[in-house]
Design an enzyme around this catalytic site. Sequence first.
Site, short mmCIF file in Angstrom:
data_model
loop_
_atom_site.label_atom_id
_atom_site.label_comp_id
_atom_site.label_asym_id
_atom_site.label_seq_id
_atom_site.Cartn_x
_atom_site.Cartn_y
_atom_site.Cartn_z
N LYS A 64 -33.95 50.74 -30.12
CA LYS A 64 -34.10 51.22 -31.65
C LYS A 64 -35.08 51.82 -32.32
O LYS A 64 -35.16 52.37 -33.18
CB LYS A 64 -33.67 49.95 -32.47
CG LYS A 64 -32.17 49.48 -32.13
CD LYS A 64 -31.50 48.80 -33.46
CE LYS A 64 -30.21 48.68 -33.16
NZ LYS A 64 -29.78 47.64 -32.20
N SER A 89 -31.91 40.97 -38.55
CA SER A 89 -32.74 39.86 -38.00
C SER A 89 -33.26 40.02 -36.42
O SER A 89 -33.87 39.21 -35.78
CB SER A 89 -31.95 38.70 -37.98
OG SER A 89 -30.76 38.89 -37.23
N GLU A 215 -18.54 46.41 -25.17
CA GLU A 215 -18.74 45.64 -26.34
C GLU A 215 -18.37 44.31 -25.91
O GLU A 215 -17.79 43.90 -24.94
CB GLU A 215 -17.91 45.97 -27.58
CG GLU A 215 -16.77 45.96 -27.53
CD GLU A 215 -15.86 46.77 -28.76
OE1 GLU A 215 -16.77 46.72 -29.92
OE2 GLU A 215 -14.81 46.74 -28.65
N GLY A 219 -16.08 40.26 -29.96
CA GLY A 219 -16.30 41.22 -30.83
C GLY A 219 -15.88 42.73 -30.44
O GLY A 219 -16.73 43.71 -30.63
N SER A 319 -30.23 48.14 -22.95
CA SER A 319 -30.44 48.45 -24.30
C SER A 319 -31.75 47.87 -24.69
O SER A 319 -32.47 48.31 -25.74
CB SER A 319 -29.43 48.26 -25.24
OG SER A 319 -28.82 47.20 -25.13
C1 LIG Z 1 -28.83 47.38 -31.68
C2 LIG Z 1 -28.39 47.03 -30.22
C3 LIG Z 1 -27.26 47.29 -29.66
C4 LIG Z 1 -26.04 47.89 -30.41
O1 LIG Z 1 -26.45 49.14 -30.62
P1 LIG Z 1 -25.53 50.04 -31.74
O2 LIG Z 1 -26.52 51.14 -32.04
O3 LIG Z 1 -25.47 49.21 -32.93
O4 LIG Z 1 -24.33 50.12 -31.28
C5 LIG Z 1 -27.23 46.95 -28.54
N1 LIG Z 1 -28.28 46.37 -27.70
C6 LIG Z 1 -29.41 46.13 -28.06
C7 LIG Z 1 -30.55 45.46 -27.37
C8 LIG Z 1 -29.75 46.47 -29.62
O5 LIG Z 1 -30.62 45.82 -30.31
#
Ligand SMILES: *Cc1c(COP(=O)(O)O)cnc(C)c1O
Length: 333
Positions: A64, A89, A215, A219, A319
């Site tokens: 992010k 959060s 996903e 959800g 991620s």
């Molecule tokens: C925000 C986030 C996601 C999901 O990302 P999107 O862009 O909302 O699809 C997945 N994994 C982590 C660790 C995140 O912080």
Amino acid sequence: MTAAAPTSADPLDLPTIDDVRAAAVRIREAAHRTPVLTSRLVDAEVGAQVFVKAENLQRSGSFKFRGAFNTLSRLSAEQRAAGVIAFSSGNHAQAVALAASILHVPATIVMPTDAPATKMAATRGYGAEVVTYDRYTEDREAIATALAGERGLTLVPPYDHPDVIAGQGTAVLELLEETGPLDALYVCLGGGGLLSGSLLSARSLAPDCTVYGVEPAAGDDGQQSLRAGRIVRIEPPRTLADGAATPYLGTRTFPIIRDLVTDILTVTDDELVDGMRMFASRMKVLTEPTGCLAYAGMRAAAAADPERFAGARIGVVVSGGNVDLDRFAALVG
Ligand SMILES: *Cc1c(COP(=O)(O)O)cnc(C)c1O
């Protein structure tokens, strides 16, 4: 923006691969070029060559930071001076707070009163002002919008914004630059910022690569939306994958995903925990449950159809890695 009569005007202002490439240049000074991890044990288990883009090792602990830094870099001098606001959060809060501190932009983050203390502390540690709200009685979006209006702040959304999408796309741009074309790519899916950006990069650098969004099973609004051909809204899901517990895709992320994705898969919480264990034991990295969505989806697909994976080159985006150690221990122990 000019008022020239645009024939191909895109009312949604959808980003393109050029925007992803521009974002890559913009974030280079601040973001880590995260490593691509491999494991012979994992390859042997899956029966394919697996390349893991380790965004758990990104600054602020998740991808992010890419979208946040790209978005803040594009603000005007006036917008920067006035400051930004975000509601989250989780990882978006920390990403915006860190990007803002690097760019000397004041940041306000709206967080629920009961957000994990470590996340609140991390956000404050980056210098942001934290405004709390009661998640059962108050509407965070309304609070953020009101504050933005009062103080002239720019709202930075977590996924449904062209600059956020373009920034998130840089992770897969880096991955493909390093690995060359892949046969398949697995990316986690919450609101769709990471997946839509990744699709822009993959379609440009590896047009034959199949791309799957993954996903949480609880959800599965993304899968439902893809099947229905429109954005389907669900009740906020209960899942370990708190970072992907978004109940609907964005108005910008959905059309990109609908047009470019191969399919959307779902995985269970148990499969996420297996992933966390695998990353810790085999690749020596800490991951949060949401961070393992893509790996878990790839693992399930390989188990279901080993033939298709034989000899293939597979990309997986991890991620994020923001998880309290006691929570990590309780889950994998
Ligand atoms: C925000 C986030 C996601 C999901 O990302 P999107 O862009 O909302 O699809 C997945 N994994 C982590 C660790 C995140 O912080």
